[in-house]
Design a protein around this motif. Structure first.
Motif, mmCIF file in Angstrom:
data_model
loop_
_atom_site.group_PDB
_atom_site.id
_atom_site.type_symbol
_atom_site.label_atom_id
_atom_site.label_comp_id
_atom_site.label_asym_id
_atom_site.label_seq_id
_atom_site.Cartn_x
_atom_site.Cartn_y
_atom_site.Cartn_z
ATOM 1 N N PHE A 73 46.723 9.675 -2.396
ATOM 2 C CA PHE A 73 47.667 9.192 -2.796
ATOM 3 C C PHE A 73 48.983 9.208 -1.616
ATOM 4 O O PHE A 73 49.842 8.528 -1.286
ATOM 5 N N ARG A 74 48.819 10.446 -0.851
ATOM 6 C CA ARG A 74 49.749 10.712 0.081
ATOM 7 C C ARG A 74 49.733 9.627 1.252
ATOM 8 O O ARG A 74 50.830 9.230 1.591
ATOM 9 N N ARG A 77 50.887 6.141 -0.244
ATOM 10 C CA ARG A 77 52.283 5.927 -0.437
ATOM 11 C C ARG A 77 53.101 5.979 0.846
ATOM 12 O O ARG A 77 54.169 5.322 0.627
ATOM 13 N N SER A 78 52.530 6.542 1.542
ATOM 14 C CA SER A 78 53.191 6.854 3.023
ATOM 15 C C SER A 78 53.368 5.307 3.721
ATOM 16 O O SER A 78 54.375 5.155 4.500
ATOM 17 N N PHE A 101 68.033 9.795 2.061
ATOM 18 C CA PHE A 101 67.376 10.666 0.906
ATOM 19 C C PHE A 101 65.707 9.837 0.743
ATOM 20 O O PHE A 101 65.091 10.401 0.773
ATOM 21 N N SER A 102 65.898 8.468 0.937
ATOM 22 C CA SER A 102 64.681 7.920 0.814
ATOM 23 C C SER A 102 63.475 8.329 1.889
ATOM 24 O O SER A 102 62.567 8.536 1.449
ATOM 25 N N GLY A 104 63.398 10.941 3.562
ATOM 26 C CA GLY A 104 62.999 12.196 3.248
ATOM 27 C C GLY A 104 61.959 12.340 2.200
ATOM 28 O O GLY A 104 60.851 12.966 2.171
ATOM 29 N N LEU A 105 62.131 11.773 1.053
ATOM 30 C CA LEU A 105 61.393 11.455 -0.008
ATOM 31 C C LEU A 105 59.907 11.115 0.490
ATOM 32 O O LEU A 105 59.228 11.528 -0.087
ATOM 33 N N PHE A 106 60.012 10.226 1.392
ATOM 34 C CA PHE A 106 58.448 9.745 1.652
ATOM 35 C C PHE A 106 58.020 10.696 2.990
ATOM 36 O O PHE A 106 57.177 9.958 3.783
ATOM 37 N N GLY A 107 58.802 11.808 3.090
ATOM 38 C CA GLY A 107 58.142 12.820 4.059
ATOM 39 C C GLY A 107 58.330 12.582 5.556
ATOM 40 O O GLY A 107 57.590 13.258 6.246
ATOM 41 N N LYS A 108 59.262 11.993 5.912
ATOM 42 C CA LYS A 108 59.577 11.777 7.241
ATOM 43 C C LYS A 108 60.841 12.485 7.768
ATOM 44 O O LYS A 108 61.876 12.669 6.910
ATOM 45 N N ALA A 109 60.706 13.258 8.671
ATOM 46 C CA ALA A 109 61.804 14.005 9.472
ATOM 47 C C ALA A 109 63.195 12.900 9.550
ATOM 48 O O ALA A 109 62.800 11.747 9.810
ATOM 49 N N PRO A 110 64.252 13.370 9.452
ATOM 50 C CA PRO A 110 65.364 12.547 9.775
ATOM 51 C C PRO A 110 65.403 11.925 10.948
ATOM 52 O O PRO A 110 64.871 12.507 12.182
ATOM 53 N N LYS A 147 66.333 1.009 1.829
ATOM 54 C CA LYS A 147 65.665 2.156 1.255
ATOM 55 C C LYS A 147 64.344 2.053 1.486
ATOM 56 O O LYS A 147 63.501 2.921 1.926
#
Ligand SMILES: Nc1ncnc2c1ncn2[C@@H]1O[C@H](COP(=O)(O)OP(=O)(O)O)[C@@H](O)[C@H]1O
Ligand SMILES: [Mg+2]
Lengths: 306, 253
Positions: A73-74, A77-78, A101-102, A104-110, A147
């Motif tokens: 799933f990781r 979903r990414s 926020f979105s 970050g939630l999906f695991g990406k660095a700012p 988002k």
């Protein structure tokens, strides 16, 4: 073209016992715009939510870019961005914060530069410090898109993206969708308007009552669905079709007050001129004449019972 | 581990709290002051010392626990209930995160708020009564453990609730009475034997007793028993949360 999403024998039975998806099999090609067309309650949202992890599939397998949506799933979903049907937002957050926020939630660095670019593309940059509750409906819809794009997805789901969006904004939105397609993003959108699917999609899938009835290239499908009807209101009801006209394959309405001629609107010669000539030489008179394009409901009937 | 996601949720929750910081901090601090004026000074001056501790000082650990318990539950339950209510939960559900990460974000934030609050109340109490903390590490350990455990419990309530009433009902109907009857304002040794035994069924008794021990080495039940009870409750919550995420209970359809 390679496949980015494949669905095998997917079923969904809700806790209520209602079966919203029935043995769905579907393949989406990398880089295409695919329109999922169907009336309200057909199961479009359920299908999208099952792929995105919001609805638990009852049965079947979903593979995104080679990864299983449950076991990997990781990874899946990414790759996916989702713009849901409902406009749900955090009213008191600012545009800038919610999009970051979105990401970050999906695991990406700012990545402020990327977010800035996305907001500019969606004409939201000057609203970046506004709280969401001060935005109009159209802006909120674009914010939801921002988002969904914030983590640079390769597959984008747009669930009824034009619901409640006015004509101008709709055009802008299609412009943006085409732009995304050009950057290689695969786009799957749902709609219950045939015209919308026709305008946007490379391929169209028609879903009704939880079943995919047909998936086809847009041009082929439009040919099939291009049938129109010429309806002739008779002055006096007829018992049967006069002999000289039998070659026209005319039909009656149930009350026998109308003659119905079905023709292919995509052909240059649709035969209407000749038909009218034949009718007048048979001495038939009419109160009125009009044409009728198959509605979505009629298309379903047509497709279910060929 | 999706660190970016944990940080995003944690920050989001803390900034939500930050927007209402006045209310979130002021109201528990003010009510603590009121307790001290009423119980500590007005009534407390007529109450004899308990275990050699003045009444005002005696109630400090219980008052902190009272606030930490209720705030943990209300913060954590609201934190997860609200996205469910507005529909923004779709984003968390479709993100590449597992339930541990979701918990670290939401429960971690709620517990942090409770810890900050507990320390603030402790500082406020210092203005009213002389404080002595014999075992500061045990004290802090209890504060953290209680905050985490009851934030987790609040998270479960926030998922179970299907309306704002239910969100309020557990803290109001269950936690507040348990906390009041759990020895915040008295030692359960002051009760008749029968009620002492009944009190031992109240999990909050163990929390307050252990917490008070860390201050004054005075306790209603032994320290290991207190710790054991919190761990048991923590385990029950963890098992429940695991089940919730495994089945998608009230989160996925
Ligand atoms: N959580 C649910 N429980 C039971 N039935 C549901 C649920 N969600 C949707 N349905 C039903 O499933 C069918 C398909 O819904 P949906 O996927 O939203 O359709 P569409 O998006 O095509 O309008 C509808 O009949 C709807 O009432
Ligand atoms: Mg829908």
């Amino acid at each position: 073209m390679s496949t980015i999403l494949s669905i095998h024998n997917l079923n969904k039975v809700y806790a209520s016992g209602f079966q919203a998806l029935k043995n769905i099999n579907l393949k989406i090609r990398k880089g295409e715009i695919f329109a999922l067309l169907g009336p309200n309650g057909a199961g479009k949202t359920t299908l999208i939510n099952a792929i995105c992890g919001i609805v638990n599939p009852s049965d079947g397998k979903i593979i995104v870019d080679g990864f299983d949506i449950i076991n990997d799933f990781r990874a899946t979903r990414s790759l996916i961005g989702l713009v849901p049907q409902e406009l749900s937002t955090d009213a008191f957050e600012t545009v800038w914060n919610t999009v970051n926020f979105s990401r970050g939630l999906f695991g990406k660095a700012p990545n402020p530069a990327f977010i800035e670019q996305t907001l500019k593309q969606l004409s939201l940059w000057d609203k970046k410090n506004n709280t969401i509750r001060t935005l109009s409906g159209g802006m909120k819809r674009r914010l939801m898109i921002a988002k969904a794009l914030s983590h640079e997805p390769r597959v984008l789901f747009l669930d009824e993206p034009t619901a409640g969006v006015d004509v101008n904004l709709r055009k802008d939105m299609w412009e943006q969708v085409r732009h995304l397609k050009n950057t290689g993003v695969t786009i799957i959108l749902t709609t219950h308007y045939l015209e919308e699917a026709e305008e946007m999609a490379d391929r169209i899938g028609i879903i009704n009552k939880g079943e995919i009835i047909v998936t086809e290239n847009k041009t082929d499908l439009m040919k099939k669905l291009g049938r129109k009807q010429l309806i002739l209101d008779l002055k006096d009801p007829l018992g049967e079709i006069p002999a000289p006209l039998t070659k026209w394959a005319l039909a009656f309405n149930p009350e026998k007050t109308q003659l119905i001629y079905t023709y292919d609107s995509t052909k240059d010669d649709n035969g209407i001129a000749q038909l009218l000539a034949d009718l007048s030489s048979a001495g038939m008179t009419f109160k009125d004449i009009h044409t009728n394009q198959s509605s979505l409901e009629e298309i379903f009937i047509q497709l279910v019972k060929p | 581990m999706n660190i970016h996601a944990i940080t995003a949720i944690y920050r989001f929750e803390m900034s939500r709290w930050g927007r209402t910081i006045g209310q979130s901090i002021a109201s528990p601090v003010i009510s603590t002051c009121l307790y001290f004026v009423v119980f500590g000074s007005a009534i407390g001056s007529r109450i004899a010392q308990i275990d050699g501790i003045s009444y005002g000082s005696f109630i400090v650990p219980g008052l902190i626990m009272l606030s930490v318990l209720t705030e943990s539950i209300s913060n954590a339950s609201f934190g997860i209930y609200f996205p469910r209510f507005t529909g923004t939960i779709y984003e968390v559900l479709s993100a590449p995160i597992d339930y541990i990460e979701i918990l670290l974000g939401y429960v971690g934030a709620a517990a942090s708020k409770s810890i900050i609050l507990g320390v603030l109340i402790l500082a406020t109490a210092g203005f009213f009564v002389p404080l002595e903390i014999k075992h500061p590490f045990i004290m802090f350990f209890f504060l953290v453990l209680t905050s985490v455990t009851f934030s987790l419990f609040g998270f479960i309530i926030g998922i179970w609730a299907d309306g704002f009433e239910k969100l309020q009902i557990i803290p109001m109907l269950i936690i507040t009475p348990l906390a009041f009857l759990g020895g915040s304002f008295y030692s359960i040794k002051m009760l008749p034997v029968f009620w002492q035994n009944v009190s031992l069924l109240n999990p909050v008794v163990y929390l307050i007793s252990g917490f008070r021990f860390s201050f004054y080495e005075s306790a209603d039940v032994s320290l290991p028993l207190s710790l054991l009870m919190i761990f048991v409750f923590l385990m029950v919550c963890i098992v429940l949360v695991r089940w919730i995420f495994k089945t998608g209970y009230r989160l996925k359809s």
